[in-house]
Write an enzyme that holds these catalytic residues in place. Sequence first.
Site, PDB file in Angstrom:
ATOM      1  N   HIS A  46      25.400  25.088  72.436  1.00 36.00           N
ATOM      2  CA  HIS A  46      25.509  24.703  73.785  1.00 36.00           C
ATOM      3  C   HIS A  46      24.340  24.984  74.725  1.00 36.00           C
ATOM      4  O   HIS A  46      23.634  24.313  75.258  1.00 36.00           O
ATOM      5  CB  HIS A  46      26.666  24.701  74.591  1.00 36.00           C
ATOM      6  CG  HIS A  46      26.986  23.826  75.482  1.00 36.00           C
ATOM      7  ND1 HIS A  46      27.566  22.570  75.438  1.00 36.00           N
ATOM      8  CD2 HIS A  46      26.943  23.911  77.088  1.00 36.00           C
ATOM      9  CE1 HIS A  46      27.490  21.712  76.308  1.00 36.00           C
ATOM     10  NE2 HIS A  46      27.309  22.598  77.508  1.00 36.00           N
ATOM     11  N   GLU A  68      27.062  19.408  67.311  1.00 34.25           N
ATOM     12  CA  GLU A  68      28.154  19.852  67.866  1.00 34.25           C
ATOM     13  C   GLU A  68      29.185  19.002  67.674  1.00 34.25           C
ATOM     14  O   GLU A  68      30.201  19.235  67.325  1.00 34.25           O
ATOM     15  CB  GLU A  68      27.514  19.996  69.635  1.00 34.25           C
ATOM     16  CG  GLU A  68      27.208  21.223  69.789  1.00 34.25           C
ATOM     17  CD  GLU A  68      27.015  21.395  71.471  1.00 34.25           C
ATOM     18  OE1 GLU A  68      27.532  22.225  72.301  1.00 34.25           O
ATOM     19  OE2 GLU A  68      26.461  20.356  72.242  1.00 34.25           O
ATOM     20  N   ASN A 426      14.860  41.726  44.314  1.00 33.56           N
ATOM     21  CA  ASN A 426      15.218  42.418  42.917  1.00 33.56           C
ATOM     22  C   ASN A 426      16.431  43.017  42.693  1.00 33.56           C
ATOM     23  O   ASN A 426      16.950  42.854  41.504  1.00 33.56           O
ATOM     24  CB  ASN A 426      14.090  43.668  43.006  1.00 33.56           C
ATOM     25  CG  ASN A 426      12.657  43.284  42.592  1.00 33.56           C
ATOM     26  OD1 ASN A 426      12.587  41.757  42.499  1.00 33.56           O
ATOM     27  ND2 ASN A 426      11.647  44.109  42.720  1.00 33.56           N
TER      28      ASN A 426
END
Length: 700
Positions: A46, A68, A426
Amino acid sequence: MSAMDPTEIFRQEASELFEVLEGALLDLGLRPDDRELVDSAFRALHTIKGSGAMFGFDKVASFTHEFETAFDRVRKGEIKPTQELISVALAAKDYIRALIEDPQSTDDVIGEAILDDLKRFVTADQPAAPVVDIAEAPPLAPGASKQAGWHLYLEFESHILRNGSNPLDLLEDLCKLGPCFVVPVTDGVPFLDEMDPEDCYLKWDVKLHAACDKDAIDDVFMFVQDEMKLTLSPLEQAEAPAPAPLFQLLDEEVVAETAAPAVEPAPVVEQPVAKAEVEAAPEPKPEHKPEIKREAAPARREEAKQDRGIATVRVQAERLDELMDRVGELVIAQARLTQLASSGSDLSIKMIAEEIERLASSLRDTTMGARMVPIGSLFGRFRRLVHDLSRDLSKPVEFVTSGEDTELDKTMIECLADPLVHLIRNAIDHGIEDTATRSANGKTEQGRIELAAVHSGAQVLVTVKDNGGGLNTARIRAKAEEQGLIAPGAVLTDHEIHQFLFHPGFSTAQTISALSGRGVGMDVVKRTIENMRGSIDLSTRPGEGTTVTLRLPLTLAIIEGLLIRVGEGRYIIPLSAVEECIELTAEDERSRGRNFLNVRGNLVPFLRLREIMTASGAPDRHQKTIIISTGETHVGLVADQIIGNHQTVIKSLSKLHSDVTMFSGATILGDGTAALILDVAQLVALAQSKVEKQHISEAA
């Protein structure tokens, strides 16, 4: 001094909000029932939407609004967030970030596809005919009705106007929900000569006649919730008048007239449903009731707000860098003053020099402290990396961090990001086994990556640990022999074999993928860490996992150094790397063919700096040996004289000296001359190579 571009300020604030949003979404995947995480994500969304519209980012506001809307069922508790939904939400977050940081690189088609996926996930289990429940609901009694509106009492903090918020704009937004009757409360307005024009003294009593829920009202005041007190209670149907204009400002006499019929609840009390409503939510008392509620320690709230307001200040990083440069110049000037004072006999000058040295040291520590950043700001970035790699490689991985409060110089934080990315990739790609292999070995199906930081003297240790299969020493050796890095059958320790992982182009991956196989990564990690005057250690246990430890200095700007003399030249050794200083004995002098010292029964290789620096003249009669270390390796450096401790302001070498690997920088001494800073890692590598050559010559 030019002010910052407001758009740039928005981008910085949006970056912080993206971190909050990403953290909330990732936590939501682990704790789908945590309501606070959902609210935190919505607050961030918001705020981004509102601020984006304010600064002209219309596409950001539009896309975030759709985000939203699609995610609203999660907020209402109608569906639980799944991993698939979280992944799409994270992709939507990335798209919003791209719209803000690089709008030209975005495509509307991508945004529409993300929203389509989002809507598909949140509507997958939506019932086909929800009106059945409404049809089966019992009818209301004739005199009863649904919620008729809300009674609000608004009390803003006095400094709200200074923060750029306008209460009248908020009231207009509130009136968009339905007809409002707004009455200003003026009992807190002081006399004119006591009034501050930048403070807000008015409060408002509002009756909102709209059948909206409380969340809609909270959305209106979302940006100022920390700067106001809102008293909210439901209105009853009997209070609802005919529709009226948007604002109707009334004086106290009109308030009394309009309030009179509202306090007669007789028709409503006769109905059972209405009676229950009255018992659950009693009708507001006369208009003085809000005044009782707002007596709750306004002075304490105001004081707390002021304390919170001055707790942090946003400062441009360039200004901190400039301040650090000025402090460095001050340290150099203070060193010159101290040297001049020590060469004279004036006690007053010496006292002043000591006082300035104390103040310069305190200012240096304070300035360096201002540049220190908690490493947790860096650790948080890798949660998304682990989440995505875990999904792409189908390896469930738990990511655990510790020591987030450990502080490092901001420059160190920036340089450390890329090496940690390589190490974590890795660890997941090579270290953590697939679920079938882990189950066969009696392990849990979920792997674990631990990222930790801890202070150790003048260094910070950052460790990346996994509970995978560990390093395959035999495969590493076979690959090294295949590439001609070692001769077949050469006698090497496991530690020495593991160091081949840092060789350029070296990889044990069977196939080349998007993640690994090209041998680019670990050599970059080592080079970057050494450029930061740090070191890297590997330890592994077959079948249990691997731990990579990064040893880093606290800062790259000013360090404590040991000033030495070799011939006519002076050099600096970082004090954090110095273990001890011993005198070179006559027996060590006689054994010029063997470069080893016997230090309490341990053989330590040493380097004669006069030979390396090709110093002229005869060496001093009593030479000194400085024992330095990187990780578990110790090396001695033979110098003519140890001058003493020195506050070292590091200056980078020019591009003309980029091929001189023996030195990591330079500094200015008190007499105005320059001294080179020795690169400890390079000296240790040089000593190790000399030892290997000596072993080869003895074997021959």
